[in-house]
Design an enzyme around this catalytic site. Structure first.
Site, short mmCIF file in Angstrom:
data_model
loop_
_atom_site.label_atom_id
_atom_site.label_comp_id
_atom_site.label_asym_id
_atom_site.label_seq_id
_atom_site.Cartn_x
_atom_site.Cartn_y
_atom_site.Cartn_z
N HIS A 200 3.95 7.09 3.80
CA HIS A 200 4.89 5.99 3.62
C HIS A 200 4.43 5.06 2.50
O HIS A 200 3.28 5.12 2.07
CB HIS A 200 5.10 5.20 4.92
CG HIS A 200 3.90 4.47 5.45
ND1 HIS A 200 3.02 5.03 6.35
CD2 HIS A 200 3.43 3.22 5.23
CE1 HIS A 200 2.07 4.15 6.66
NE2 HIS A 200 2.28 3.04 5.98
N HIS B 11 0.83 -1.21 0.00
CA HIS B 11 0.00 0.00 0.00
C HIS B 11 0.86 1.25 0.00
O HIS B 11 2.04 1.20 0.33
CB HIS B 11 -0.97 0.04 1.19
CG HIS B 11 -0.32 0.04 2.55
ND1 HIS B 11 0.00 -1.12 3.22
CD2 HIS B 11 0.07 1.04 3.36
CE1 HIS B 11 0.55 -0.82 4.39
NE2 HIS B 11 0.61 0.48 4.50
N GLU C 69 7.75 1.09 4.98
CA GLU C 69 7.23 0.03 5.85
C GLU C 69 7.47 -1.30 5.15
O GLU C 69 7.24 -1.42 3.94
CB GLU C 69 5.73 0.26 6.08
CG GLU C 69 5.08 -0.81 6.96
CD GLU C 69 3.57 -0.55 7.17
OE1 GLU C 69 2.97 0.19 6.38
OE2 GLU C 69 3.03 -1.11 8.14
CO CO Z 1 1.26 1.22 6.31
#
Ligand code: CO
Length: 134
Positions: A79, A7, A130
């Protein structure tokens, strides 16, 4: 080591407005808002088929994204999340290469109930990264 893009997270000051933009202006499929107090965010998932956008709004006084939204009052990309098969192996390889892992360096349970780590944006060209074990 890197797998798919899981994502892209966009931090916003007004989740209802951001949801309306994605749903009504962009014609995307969006979820209901989901409060995740343990992560200090309320999230709406935008389903793009091949990946997701996560719209994040600060939740609670000590939200980890409150400072980001204060600095970016119209919102901004917070992020990107990449999938890895083995998060401990990925962490050890990155640390050996000199990359900084945020927090105590141990994976935490992320917003999808899977182990995640965050990597210092200064080591990745200005982008908070991440990693999520899938
Ligand atoms: Co995330």
């Amino acid at each position: 080591m890197l797998g798919r893009l899981n994502h892209v997270a966009i931090a916003v000051p007004d989740l209802a407005a951001a949801t309306a933009t994605y749903r009504d202006t962009l014609g995307a499929k969006v979820s209901e808002p989901i409060a995740l107090p343990e992560h200090g965010v309320t999230v709406v998932f935008v389903d793009l088929g091949n990946t997701k956008v996560e719209l994040l709004e600060p939740l609670g006084a000590d939200s980890t994204i409150a400072g980001f939204v204060a600095k970016n009052p119209s919102g901004g990309m917070h992020h990107v999340c990449y999938e890895v098969e083995d998060i401990i192996a990925a962490r050890d390889r990155l640390k050996a290469a000199g990359a900084r892992v945020l927090g105590d360096g141990n994976p935490k349970t992320g917003a999808h109930g899977k182990p995640v780590l965050f990597l210092h944006p200064k080591d990745f060209h200005g982008t908070l990264v991440e990693l999520e074990q899938v």
